[in-house]
Design a protein around this motif. Structure first.
Motif, PDB file in Angstrom:
ATOM      1  N   LEU A  45     -20.180  19.339  70.897  1.00 23.44           N
ATOM      2  CA  LEU A  45     -21.586  19.249  71.263  1.00 23.44           C
ATOM      3  C   LEU A  45     -22.186  20.646  71.401  1.00 23.44           C
ATOM      4  CD1 LEU A  45     -24.012  17.499  72.287  1.00 23.44           C
ATOM      5  CD2 LEU A  45     -23.030  17.727  74.575  1.00 23.44           C
ATOM      6  N   PRO A  46     -23.188  20.984  70.595  1.00 19.53           N
ATOM      7  CA  PRO A  46     -23.823  22.298  70.737  1.00 19.53           C
ATOM      8  C   PRO A  46     -24.375  22.468  72.161  1.00 19.53           C
ATOM      9  CG  PRO A  46     -24.504  21.261  68.698  1.00 19.53           C
ATOM     10  CD  PRO A  46     -23.757  20.215  69.495  1.00 19.53           C
ATOM     11  N   GLY A  47     -23.959  23.548  72.810  1.00 14.36           N
ATOM     12  CA  GLY A  47     -24.381  23.808  74.178  1.00 14.36           C
ATOM     13  C   GLY A  47     -23.554  23.069  75.212  1.00 14.36           C
ATOM     14  N   GLY A  48     -22.585  22.280  74.758  1.00 17.26           N
ATOM     15  CA  GLY A  48     -21.756  21.490  75.669  1.00 17.26           C
ATOM     16  C   GLY A  48     -20.373  22.085  75.839  1.00 17.26           C
ATOM     17  N   SER A  77     -38.987  -1.662  61.921  1.00 17.10           N
ATOM     18  CA  SER A  77     -38.220  -2.879  61.629  1.00 17.10           C
ATOM     19  C   SER A  77     -36.723  -2.636  61.417  1.00 17.10           C
ATOM     20  CB  SER A  77     -38.800  -3.578  60.396  1.00 17.10           C
ATOM     21  OG  SER A  77     -38.781  -2.712  59.276  1.00 17.10           O
ATOM     22  N   GLY A  78     -36.275  -1.387  61.470  1.00 19.45           N
ATOM     23  CA  GLY A  78     -34.853  -1.088  61.323  1.00 19.45           C
ATOM     24  C   GLY A  78     -34.230  -0.795  62.669  1.00 19.45           C
ATOM     25  N   HIS A  79     -32.978  -0.360  62.646  1.00 20.55           N
ATOM     26  CA  HIS A  79     -32.309  -0.047  63.906  1.00 20.55           C
ATOM     27  C   HIS A  79     -31.217   1.000  63.691  1.00 20.55           C
ATOM     28  CE1 HIS A  79     -32.105  -1.133  68.137  1.00 20.55           C
ATOM     29  NE2 HIS A  79     -30.801  -0.878  68.064  1.00 20.55           N
ATOM     30  N   VAL A  80     -31.056   1.874  64.695  1.00 23.87           N
ATOM     31  CA  VAL A  80     -30.027   2.910  64.713  1.00 23.87           C
ATOM     32  C   VAL A  80     -29.018   2.558  65.804  1.00 23.87           C
ATOM     33  CG1 VAL A  80     -29.513   5.368  65.057  1.00 23.87           C
ATOM     34  CG2 VAL A  80     -31.713   4.685  64.045  1.00 23.87           C
ATOM     35  N   TYR A  81     -27.735   2.648  65.464  1.00 25.97           N
ATOM     36  CA  TYR A  81     -26.658   2.516  66.431  1.00 25.97           C
ATOM     37  C   TYR A  81     -26.031   3.898  66.570  1.00 25.97           C
ATOM     38  CZ  TYR A  81     -27.386  -2.383  65.369  1.00 25.97           C
ATOM     39  OH  TYR A  81     -27.971  -3.610  65.173  1.00 25.97           O
ATOM     40  N   GLY A  82     -26.022   4.435  67.804  1.00 27.21           N
ATOM     41  CA  GLY A  82     -25.520   5.785  68.025  1.00 27.21           C
ATOM     42  C   GLY A  82     -24.344   5.817  68.978  1.00 27.21           C
ATOM     43  N   TYR A  83     -23.436   6.770  68.757  1.00 30.35           N
ATOM     44  CA  TYR A  83     -22.172   6.848  69.498  1.00 30.35           C
ATOM     45  C   TYR A  83     -21.909   8.257  69.990  1.00 30.35           C
ATOM     46  CZ  TYR A  83     -21.497   2.387  67.266  1.00 30.35           C
ATOM     47  OH  TYR A  83     -21.675   1.095  66.855  1.00 30.35           O
ATOM     48  N   ASP A  84     -21.420   8.354  71.216  1.00 30.47           N
ATOM     49  CA  ASP A  84     -20.900   9.622  71.721  1.00 30.47           C
ATOM     50  C   ASP A  84     -20.093   9.352  72.978  1.00 30.47           C
ATOM     51  OD1 ASP A  84     -20.651  12.514  72.588  1.00 30.47           O
ATOM     52  OD2 ASP A  84     -21.984  12.717  70.870  1.00 30.47           O
ATOM     53  N   ILE A  85     -19.055  10.141  73.200  1.00 30.38           N
ATOM     54  CA  ILE A  85     -18.198   9.948  74.369  1.00 30.38           C
ATOM     55  C   ILE A  85     -18.680  10.757  75.568  1.00 30.38           C
ATOM     56  CG2 ILE A  85     -16.167   9.373  72.987  1.00 30.38           C
ATOM     57  CD1 ILE A  85     -15.134  12.247  73.581  1.00 30.38           C
ATOM     58  N   GLN A  86     -19.672  11.625  75.371  1.00 31.54           N
ATOM     59  CA  GLN A  86     -20.117  12.503  76.445  1.00 31.54           C
ATOM     60  C   GLN A  86     -21.422  12.004  77.067  1.00 31.54           C
ATOM     61  OE1 GLN A  86     -19.266  16.876  75.776  1.00 31.54           O
ATOM     62  NE2 GLN A  86     -19.251  16.107  73.667  1.00 31.54           N
ATOM     63  N   GLU A  87     -21.426  11.890  78.392  1.00 34.82           N
ATOM     64  CA  GLU A  87     -22.641  11.469  79.102  1.00 34.82           C
ATOM     65  C   GLU A  87     -23.801  12.408  78.809  1.00 34.82           C
ATOM     66  OE1 GLU A  87     -22.221  10.546  83.269  1.00 34.82           O
ATOM     67  OE2 GLU A  87     -20.241   9.697  82.916  1.00 34.82           O
ATOM     68  N   GLU A  88     -23.500  13.695  78.694  1.00 38.35           N
ATOM     69  CA  GLU A  88     -24.539  14.680  78.412  1.00 38.35           C
ATOM     70  C   GLU A  88     -25.233  14.385  77.079  1.00 38.35           C
ATOM     71  OE1 GLU A  88     -24.979  19.543  77.857  1.00 38.35           O
ATOM     72  OE2 GLU A  88     -23.006  18.671  78.237  1.00 38.35           O
ATOM     73  N   ALA A  89     -24.474  13.983  76.091  1.00 39.57           N
ATOM     74  CA  ALA A  89     -25.052  13.651  74.783  1.00 39.57           C
ATOM     75  C   ALA A  89     -25.938  12.411  74.878  1.00 39.57           C
ATOM     76  CB  ALA A  89     -23.942  13.436  73.757  1.00 39.57           C
ATOM     77  N   ILE A  90     -25.493  11.417  75.613  1.00 39.02           N
ATOM     78  CA  ILE A  90     -26.294  10.202  75.796  1.00 39.02           C
ATOM     79  C   ILE A  90     -27.604  10.555  76.493  1.00 39.02           C
ATOM     80  CG2 ILE A  90     -26.378   7.939  76.925  1.00 39.02           C
ATOM     81  CD1 ILE A  90     -24.398   7.952  74.602  1.00 39.02           C
ATOM     82  N   ALA A  91     -27.538  11.347  77.566  1.00 42.35           N
ATOM     83  CA  ALA A  91     -28.734  11.735  78.307  1.00 42.35           C
ATOM     84  C   ALA A  91     -29.683  12.561  77.437  1.00 42.35           C
ATOM     85  CB  ALA A  91     -28.344  12.516  79.564  1.00 42.35           C
ATOM     86  N   ARG A 127     -35.977   1.584  68.928  1.00 47.80           N
ATOM     87  CA  ARG A 127     -35.354   1.495  67.598  1.00 47.80           C
ATOM     88  C   ARG A 127     -33.872   1.842  67.617  1.00 47.80           C
ATOM     89  NH1 ARG A 127     -39.773   4.611  63.746  1.00 47.80           N
ATOM     90  NH2 ARG A 127     -41.612   3.609  64.657  1.00 47.80           N
ATOM     91  N   VAL A 128     -33.338   2.178  68.800  1.00 49.55           N
ATOM     92  CA  VAL A 128     -31.994   2.748  68.888  1.00 49.55           C
ATOM     93  C   VAL A 128     -31.192   2.058  69.984  1.00 49.55           C
ATOM     94  CG1 VAL A 128     -30.688   4.872  69.335  1.00 49.55           C
ATOM     95  CG2 VAL A 128     -32.870   4.992  68.112  1.00 49.55           C
ATOM     96  N   THR A 129     -29.923   1.799  69.700  1.00 48.59           N
ATOM     97  CA  THR A 129     -28.952   1.377  70.703  1.00 48.59           C
ATOM     98  C   THR A 129     -27.879   2.454  70.772  1.00 48.59           C
ATOM     99  OG1 THR A 129     -29.327  -0.962  70.206  1.00 48.59           O
ATOM    100  CG2 THR A 129     -27.300  -0.410  71.391  1.00 48.59           C
ATOM    101  N   LEU A 130     -27.690   3.015  71.960  1.00 51.03           N
ATOM    102  CA  LEU A 130     -26.684   4.056  72.152  1.00 51.03           C
ATOM    103  C   LEU A 130     -25.458   3.469  72.839  1.00 51.03           C
ATOM    104  CD1 LEU A 130     -28.912   7.028  73.389  1.00 51.03           C
ATOM    105  CD2 LEU A 130     -28.106   6.551  71.058  1.00 51.03           C
ATOM    106  N   PHE A 131     -24.298   3.886  72.367  1.00 55.96           N
ATOM    107  CA  PHE A 131     -23.022   3.456  72.941  1.00 55.96           C
ATOM    108  C   PHE A 131     -22.314   4.675  73.501  1.00 55.96           C
ATOM    109  CE2 PHE A 131     -23.947   0.335  69.639  1.00 55.96           C
ATOM    110  CZ  PHE A 131     -23.804  -0.848  70.354  1.00 55.96           C
ATOM    111  N   HIS A 132     -21.986   4.616  74.789  1.00 54.97           N
ATOM    112  CA  HIS A 132     -21.246   5.698  75.429  1.00 54.97           C
ATOM    113  C   HIS A 132     -19.761   5.464  75.166  1.00 54.97           C
ATOM    114  CE1 HIS A 132     -20.106   7.988  79.336  1.00 54.97           C
ATOM    115  NE2 HIS A 132     -19.921   8.714  78.262  1.00 54.97           N
ATOM    116  N   GLN A 133     -19.406   5.577  73.899  1.00 58.14           N
ATOM    117  CA  GLN A 133     -18.019   5.422  73.465  1.00 58.14           C
ATOM    118  C   GLN A 133     -17.858   6.063  72.089  1.00 58.14           C
ATOM    119  OE1 GLN A 133     -16.920   1.213  72.822  1.00 58.14           O
ATOM    120  NE2 GLN A 133     -19.017   0.748  73.365  1.00 58.14           N
ATOM    121  N   GLY A 134     -16.628   6.195  71.675  1.00 55.26           N
ATOM    122  CA  GLY A 134     -16.337   6.866  70.420  1.00 55.26           C
ATOM    123  C   GLY A 134     -16.727   6.054  69.196  1.00 55.26           C
ATOM    124  N   HIS A 135     -16.898   6.772  68.087  1.00 61.74           N
ATOM    125  CA  HIS A 135     -17.305   6.124  66.835  1.00 61.74           C
ATOM    126  C   HIS A 135     -16.227   5.214  66.253  1.00 61.74           C
ATOM    127  CE1 HIS A 135     -16.327  10.468  65.571  1.00 61.74           C
ATOM    128  NE2 HIS A 135     -15.235   9.780  65.363  1.00 61.74           N
TER     129      HIS A 135
END
Length: 190
Positions: free
Chosen positions: A106-109, A45-59, A73-81
């Protein structure tokens, strides 16, 4: 060791502040570990909003969420916080229970792509405006690289100026370890 290490302590702080049904922010999704952790904390019943500027992080995060069956449960934004205020639905402003940042790269990035103090501070200010009372921001500060040291100094200067009637600020750090160990800044809205 009885003292909490940095990452387990960050999670412990969030577990104490976030409940099922809450709305939360992963300000730097990276490889998705914190996003999955938060998605489990907030339940169906909750929700997470996530942010990152890197496509690799989104993927990487999308893949991790699919494996755990948590993508609804999550909405990801391909943009900065620094875009939190504009992207979190207005009706959720004042209801955000917690947020986490892992500052650095990004670890490994690509280590040339790093978080920067200006956008981090902007995001903290926006979060303070939309957090609910006793909502918590956890910053894990990795400062073992040049840009990380610059960001650390600017963020520390900023958080020390937060009015104590607005928020309480805590620093959790091991002080006798080598190689610039990460530390935590926790900001609890009054």
């Amino acid at each position: 060791m009885k003292l909490q290490r940095i990452l387990p302590f960050a999670k412990q702080l969030l577990e104490a502040s976030v409940n099922e049904g809450d709305y939360v922010i992963d300000a730097t999704i990276g490889n998705g570990h914190d996003t999955v952790f938060l998605a489990k904390l907030i339940g169906k019943s909750g929700h997470v909003y996530g942010y990152d500027i890197q496509e690799e992080a989104i993927a990487n995060t999308n893949e991790r969420l699919k494996v755990e069956c948590l993508e609804d449960r999550v909405t990801l934004f391909h943009q900065g916080h620094q875009h939190i205020f504009q992207t979190v639905p207005k009706e959720k402003h004042g209801e955000i229970a917690g947020a986490i940042f892992n500052l650095g790269y990004l670890p490994g990035g690509d280590k040339a792509v790093v978080t920067i103090a200006e956008t981090t501070i902007e995001a903290i200010e926006q979060l303070l405006a939309i957090l609910k009372p006793e909502g918590l921001i956890v910053l894990v500060i990795y400062h073992g690289h040049k840009e990380g040291q610059i960001e650390r100094d600017k963020v520390m200067n900023y958080v020390q100026t937060i009015d104590p009637s607005v928020a309480h600020v805590l620093k959790y750090q091991f002080i006798n370890k080598n190689n610039h160990p990460p530390f935590i800044i926790a900001i609890e809205k009054c």
